[in-house]
Design an enzyme around this catalytic site. Structure first.
Site, mmCIF file in Angstrom:
data_model
loop_
_atom_site.group_PDB
_atom_site.id
_atom_site.type_symbol
_atom_site.label_atom_id
_atom_site.label_comp_id
_atom_site.label_asym_id
_atom_site.label_seq_id
_atom_site.Cartn_x
_atom_site.Cartn_y
_atom_site.Cartn_z
ATOM 1 N N LYS A 114 13.018 -26.677 12.578
ATOM 2 C CA LYS A 114 12.832 -28.151 13.194
ATOM 3 C C LYS A 114 12.170 -27.595 14.497
ATOM 4 C CE LYS A 114 17.084 -29.990 11.467
ATOM 5 N NZ LYS A 114 18.530 -29.727 11.965
ATOM 6 N N ARG A 172 16.466 -22.364 19.836
ATOM 7 C CA ARG A 172 17.919 -22.485 19.863
ATOM 8 C C ARG A 172 18.497 -21.291 19.165
ATOM 9 N NH1 ARG A 172 21.716 -25.771 15.483
ATOM 10 N NH2 ARG A 172 23.721 -25.428 16.664
ATOM 11 N N HIS A 179 28.272 -25.257 19.416
ATOM 12 C CA HIS A 179 27.615 -26.744 19.763
ATOM 13 C C HIS A 179 27.608 -26.743 21.219
ATOM 14 C CE1 HIS A 179 29.295 -28.171 15.693
ATOM 15 N NE2 HIS A 179 28.058 -28.035 15.623
ATOM 16 N N HIS A 184 32.205 -33.710 19.175
ATOM 17 C CA HIS A 184 31.075 -33.697 18.415
ATOM 18 C C HIS A 184 31.298 -33.615 17.075
ATOM 19 C CE1 HIS A 184 26.667 -31.714 17.615
ATOM 20 N NE2 HIS A 184 27.461 -31.651 16.572
ATOM 21 N N ARG A 227 33.382 -27.365 5.732
ATOM 22 C CA ARG A 227 34.030 -26.188 6.460
ATOM 23 C C ARG A 227 35.420 -26.796 6.427
ATOM 24 N NH1 ARG A 227 30.083 -25.050 11.185
ATOM 25 N NH2 ARG A 227 28.611 -26.035 10.332
ATOM 26 N N ASP A 230 29.207 -36.584 3.156
ATOM 27 C CA ASP A 230 28.720 -37.425 3.801
ATOM 28 C C ASP A 230 29.636 -38.602 4.144
ATOM 29 O OD1 ASP A 230 27.354 -39.822 4.578
ATOM 30 O OD2 ASP A 230 25.382 -38.304 4.563
ATOM 31 N N VAL A 257 28.606 -38.281 12.734
ATOM 32 C CA VAL A 257 29.633 -39.145 12.170
ATOM 33 C C VAL A 257 30.298 -39.881 13.710
ATOM 34 C CG1 VAL A 257 32.386 -39.131 11.735
ATOM 35 C CG2 VAL A 257 30.260 -37.591 10.564
ATOM 36 N N GLU A 307 28.846 -40.846 16.393
ATOM 37 C CA GLU A 307 27.918 -42.109 16.942
ATOM 38 C C GLU A 307 27.733 -43.139 15.973
ATOM 39 O OE1 GLU A 307 23.859 -40.298 17.678
ATOM 40 O OE2 GLU A 307 24.741 -38.396 18.531
ATOM 41 N N GLU A 318 20.271 -32.711 21.504
ATOM 42 C CA GLU A 318 20.113 -31.344 21.611
ATOM 43 C C GLU A 318 18.826 -30.541 21.889
ATOM 44 O OE1 GLU A 318 23.195 -29.144 18.945
ATOM 45 O OE2 GLU A 318 22.839 -31.024 18.181
#
Ligand code: AMP
Length: 399
Positions: free
Chosen positions: A17, A89, A178, A206, A239, A281, A330, A332, A383
């Site tokens: 990205k 990153r 994060h 987060h 996870r 999701d 999630v 937000e 980020e």
């Protein structure tokens, strides 16, 4: 109007990205994604303003992906000659990298030595960094570590209660992840509240596909839920989060799973997906709950239970907080999660305003009732912007 454009990269195992962000105006000049790196047919999507361009091509490796990215900028702009630096990153900085770091060969060597701590994340990071440095040799490259914000955890928070010598020999401790998001969001909370970051304590949730929570005391991280790896803590999309460590040996004994299989199980097919038979999701899980699916309801309840327990424990560690914020996919977007958490925490001073909670604006906003002792906020994370800012700070430009 001065501009300080930075190109930021986030290289995952099968994707790259990228964004060009002007740190001065916070404007995004371009954004893009290379997908299915390493598969026979990959794709690139490059967006500038209203324009979206796509390329379908075999992308065997990250070097090819980076070449495609550079070519996309040549074909569709903006001109990469304008960028002042490239920010990468980097997931795991171990004990060595505690701040954004200008990349040279010794940093690459250091990242390579840390592969054992992050076998899934650091190799694509390194390959991406090397390819980007070859493609864009004229500007400094900076590594911004996901672990760096948590370098301030006090020893009692980052030390695991295992054999001390073994832990020291292998760097076994809590690192946290994060960090870029937790740092950005905690700073934004101060801005929204019009307070000095150093003057108050807060908890940041987060909640994305990966999820973590942090306790931030006067702007300094003092506790977080992820550890040596991004596996422990909250329940996540795939996870497990916290689990009895005895489960490892037990599974080996009763199910004959080796360490790689247990690792795969806990990282890839546990969490919400494990509990629901494959749904990670929250939109899908909500739809199932609405249809009366008991597994989806249990998954949701486990998720909320764990989150409430963490918030309560961080409240105790901090001796009270002024703000609680929710961020990432999630946090937000899912008002049910926020409502369920705050319903449980209302007696402790977390009182939501249901109307404010239902609003979706994409902007940072307060969602607590005016009489709530703790201010509750939704803060969209960014980020990429945080990464770009850290990059600029590392090369010594003040923007
Ligand atoms: P992230 O890792 O921050 O990109 O978050 C991705 C996750 O956010 C998805 O797996 C969903 O569970 C969740 N998510 C995204 N959009 C929504 C939405 N509109 N409502 C509820 N959950 C969402």
């Amino acid at each position: 109007m001065p501009t300080t454009p930075v190109l930021v990269f986030n290289c995952g195992s099968s994707s790259v990205k990228y964004q060009v962000i002007d740190v001065d105006s916070e404007a995004v000049w371009a954004t893009g994604l290379v997908e299915r790196v390493g598969e026979p047919q990959g794709g690139l999507t490059h967006r500038t303003g209203e324009r979206t361009e796509t390329v379908e091509a075999p992308i065997p490796d990250h070097a090819t992906a980076l070449e495609l990215v550079v070519q996309a900028f040549r074909d569709w702009g903006p001109d990469l000659g304008q960028v002042v630096a490239v920010g990468h990153r980097a997931v795991h900085g171990g004990e060595r990298f505690r701040a954004p770091t200008i990349i040279d060969q010794s940093v690459i060597d250091g990242l390579t030595e840390l592969i054992g701590l992050a076998p899934l994340h650091n190799p694509p990071n390194i390959i991406g960094i090397q390819a980007a440095r070859r493609a864009l040799p004229q500007v400094p490259h900076v590594a911004v570590f996901d672990t760096a914000f948590f370098a301030t955890l006090p020893p009692e928070a980052h030390t695991y209660a295992i054999d001390r010598q073994l832990a020291l020999a292998h760097g076994i401790r809590k690192y946290g992840f994060h960090g870029t998001s937790h740092a950005y969001v905690s700073g934004k909370v101060a801005q929204v509240l019009g307070r000095d970051l150093g003057d108050f304590d807060q908890i940041v949730c987060h909640l994305g596909n990966g999820a973590s929570i942090s306790a931030v005391q006067g702007g300094v991280a003092v506790e977080t839920s992820m550890g040596l790896t991004p596996l422990p803590g909250l329940v996540m999309g795939t996870r497990s989060g916290d689990i009895d460590p005895g489960v490892f040996a037990y599974l080996a004994r009763v199910a004959g799973l080796d360490s790689g299989q247990v690792d795969e199980l806990l990282n890839k097919s546990s969490g919400m997906a494990g509990l629901t038979g494959g749904l990670s999701d929250f939109r899908d899980i909500r739809a199932r709950i609405d249809q009366g699916d008991p597994d989806a309801q249990l998954a949701f309840d486990v998720y909320i239970h764990r989150l409430v327990a963490y918030i309560g424990s961080y409240l105790a560690l901090l001796g009270g907080v002024d703000a609680l914020s929710f961020t990432a996919g999630v946090g937000e977007n899912d008002s049910f999660v926020r409502q369920a958490v705050c319903d449980r925490l209302a007696p402790l001073g977390f009182v939501l305003d249901p109307q404010a909670n239902a609003v979706r604006s994409g902007q940072p906003r307060v969602i607590s009732a005016s009489q709530s002792p703790v201010t509750i906020l939704v803060v969209p994370t960014n980020e990429e912007l945080a990464l770009a800012r850290d990059t600029v700070a590392a090369i010594g430009i003040r923007s």
